[in-house]
Write an enzyme that holds these catalytic residues in place. Structure first.
Site, PDB file in Angstrom:
ATOM      1  CE  LYS A 126      -4.336   1.185   0.108  1.00 45.17           C
ATOM      2  NZ  LYS A 126      -5.518   0.441  -0.377  1.00 45.17           N
ATOM      3  CG  ASP A 166      -7.305   3.296  -1.019  1.00 43.55           C
ATOM      4  OD1 ASP A 166      -7.750   2.148  -0.963  1.00 43.55           O
ATOM      5  OD2 ASP A 166      -7.447   4.109  -0.073  1.00 43.55           O
TER       6      ASP A 166
END
Ligand code: NDP
Ligand code: 2IT
Length: 449
Positions: A126, A166
């Site tokens: 991430k 995201d």
């Protein structure tokens, strides 16, 4: 609680005192894998818990850029390369002022398990930045994305680490980052980023995939309990990528979506949300959800930021938190249960606090856990990567059919694992147990690396 488990949790708390979200995510997973540890006593000697919770690598970097007024701004960039056990690091990039190392690590940790559940060869990672895209011009977004990629490029690659979108990162941002990556590398490495626009290698149905996948998962969960979306009222928090396409698919399954929100407040429209208007406001105008009232004067807008969002006070059958972490507090959970909610489907990552999840489960509410229920996005990213490698593309219908099959498989795997380990109907534990077993097996097979 198992002694080994307690020791590892307390070590993690001591080592990471300023990382509450990371600790929360770790405890949520480890709190459910006790039956596995009892079955596999060798895990302790092999340090499986210590290895799975420690990221392989964390990269932080400076992102300097110049705004439209000519001022120099410095943001912080991150990439947490959490686990390459079952494939290249894979996971989104988040641009939001709240981004910090704790949030990056919690998201990266969740991603390893989510990606394992998809059954596809993708590891976990991430990244992102504390950059706030709100109110920025298109040129500012481009300059920021170019500066971010000027550092990130050296750490990624289509067989190394494959970022995607995201919160705050969609096709526009991915496009600017892809352009800069291509320029620096002087190579067309199509699979280095996913969530690309269709014109240069994106996958049809990637935009819709997380929201659609969430509805497929919740549909399977309802079906297993002799229920369905047909005629149900639904509240969906957020009005971004995940929320919009969850709403679209819930409606297609016969549900009535009556409430949506953004970070300023929520709208309640008992006659059913006008999704075309939401798309116009959010995807085209990049505006605020209160704008909904310009056409639907009779809808109700409640302005409120922070904890205990008013959206969870509304009486609905199904609640789909699709905005951000910890957006469903214990208070919100109590209101939902008091109002007769039957199922929660987590579109966002870790949207329910641990207390809220526990309260739902104790009250017999069905919970579709994020790492399983929102895995359709990353699964379709993996399908995008495979299309890029083949130098070919699938039709929308082909991708959607693959996505649907993957979500059904994920649900079945959560259900079977919950039953196998004595917690039938608890899909939160089922998801963790299914993913953890697979990762532990891969870790043992690959030795101490
Ligand atoms: P978007 O940026 O498209 O939309 C985010 C939405 O959530 C917006 O409506 C935003 O409101 C709201 N929101 C964001 N932060 C907060 C906050 N702190 N408080 C209240 N509301 C907030 O992001 P996505 O739809 O892509 O992501 C939503 C969630 O889904 C995230 O948790 C993400 O990690 C998760 N997710 C996303 C996937 C994807 O493929 N995109 C895949 C799997 C999970 P506002 O417009 O006011 O900022
Ligand atoms: O949280 C997630 O799974 C995502 N933001 C999507 C990640 C991806 O690589 O598509």
């Amino acid at each position: 609680m198992n002694e080994y488990l307690n020791r590892v949790i307390s070590q993690i708390e001591t080592k990471n005192p300023n990382e509450p979200e990371y600790i929360q995510a770790v405890k949520e997973v480890l709190g459910t894998v006790k039956p596995l540890l009892e079955k596999h006593t060798e895990y302790e000697k092999l340090a499986i818990l210590e290895r799975i919770t420690e990221p392989e690598r964390i990269i932080t970097f400076r992102v300097p850029w110049v705004n439209d007024k000519g001022e120099i701004i410095v943001n912080r960039g991150y990439r947490v390369q959490y686990s390459s056990l079952i494939g290249p690091y894979k996971g989104g990039l988040r641009f939001h002022p709240s981004v910090n190392q704790s949030i990056m690590k919690f998201l990266g940790f969740e991603q390893i398990f989510k990606n394992a559940l998809t059954g596809l060869p993708i590891g976990g990672g991430k990244g992102g930045s504390d950059f706030d895209p709100k109110g920025k011009s298109d040129t500012e977004i481009m300059h920021f994305c170019q500066s971010f990629m000027t550092e990130l490029y050296r750490h990624i690659g289509q067989d190394v680490d494959v970022p995607a979108g995201d919160i705050g990162v969609g096709a526009r941002e991915v496009g600017y980052m892809f352009g800069q990556y291509k320029r620096i590398r002087n190579a067309y490495e199509g699979g280095v980023l996913t969530g690309k626009a269709i014109s240069y290698g994106g996958s049809l149905a990637r935009k819709e995939a997380t929201g659609y996948g969430l509805i497929f998962y919740v549909r399977e969960m309802l079906k297993a309990h002799q229920n369905s979306f047909e005629g149900k009222t639904v509240a969906i928090s957020g009005s971004g990528n995940v929320a919009i396409y969850a709403a679209e698919k819930a409606m297609a399954h016969g549900a009535k979506v009556v409430a949506m929100s953004d970070s300023n407040g929520c709208i309640y429209d008992p006659k059913g949300i006008d999704l075309d208007l939401i798309k116009q406001i959010k995807e085209v105008e990049r505006g605020r959800i209160c704008e909904y009232l310009r056409k639907h004067y009779d809808a109700v807008y409640t302005e409120k930021t922070g904890a205990d969002s008013p959206i969870w006070e509304i009486k609905v059958d199904i609640a789909l938190p699709c905005a951000t972490q910890n957006e469903v507090s214990l208070n919100s959970a109590k209101s939902l249960v008091a109002n007769g909610v039957i199922a929660i489907g987590e579109g966002a990552n870790m949207p329910c606090t641990q207390e809220a999840t526990d309260f739902f489960l104790e009250n017999g509410i069905l919970v579709a856990p994020a790492k399983a229920a929102n895995a359709g996005g990353v699964a379709t990213s993996a399908i995008e990567m495979s299309q890029n490698s083949m130098r070919y593309y699938y039709t929308f219908e082909e991708v959607e059919a693959k996505l649907e099959r993957i979500m059904i498989n994920i649900f079945n795997s959560c259900k079977e694992n919950a039953e196998k380990y004595g917690c039938a109907g608890n899909y939160v534990a089922g998801a963790n147990l299914a993913a953890f077993s697979k990762l532990a097996e891969a870790m043992i097979a690959q030795g101490v690396v």
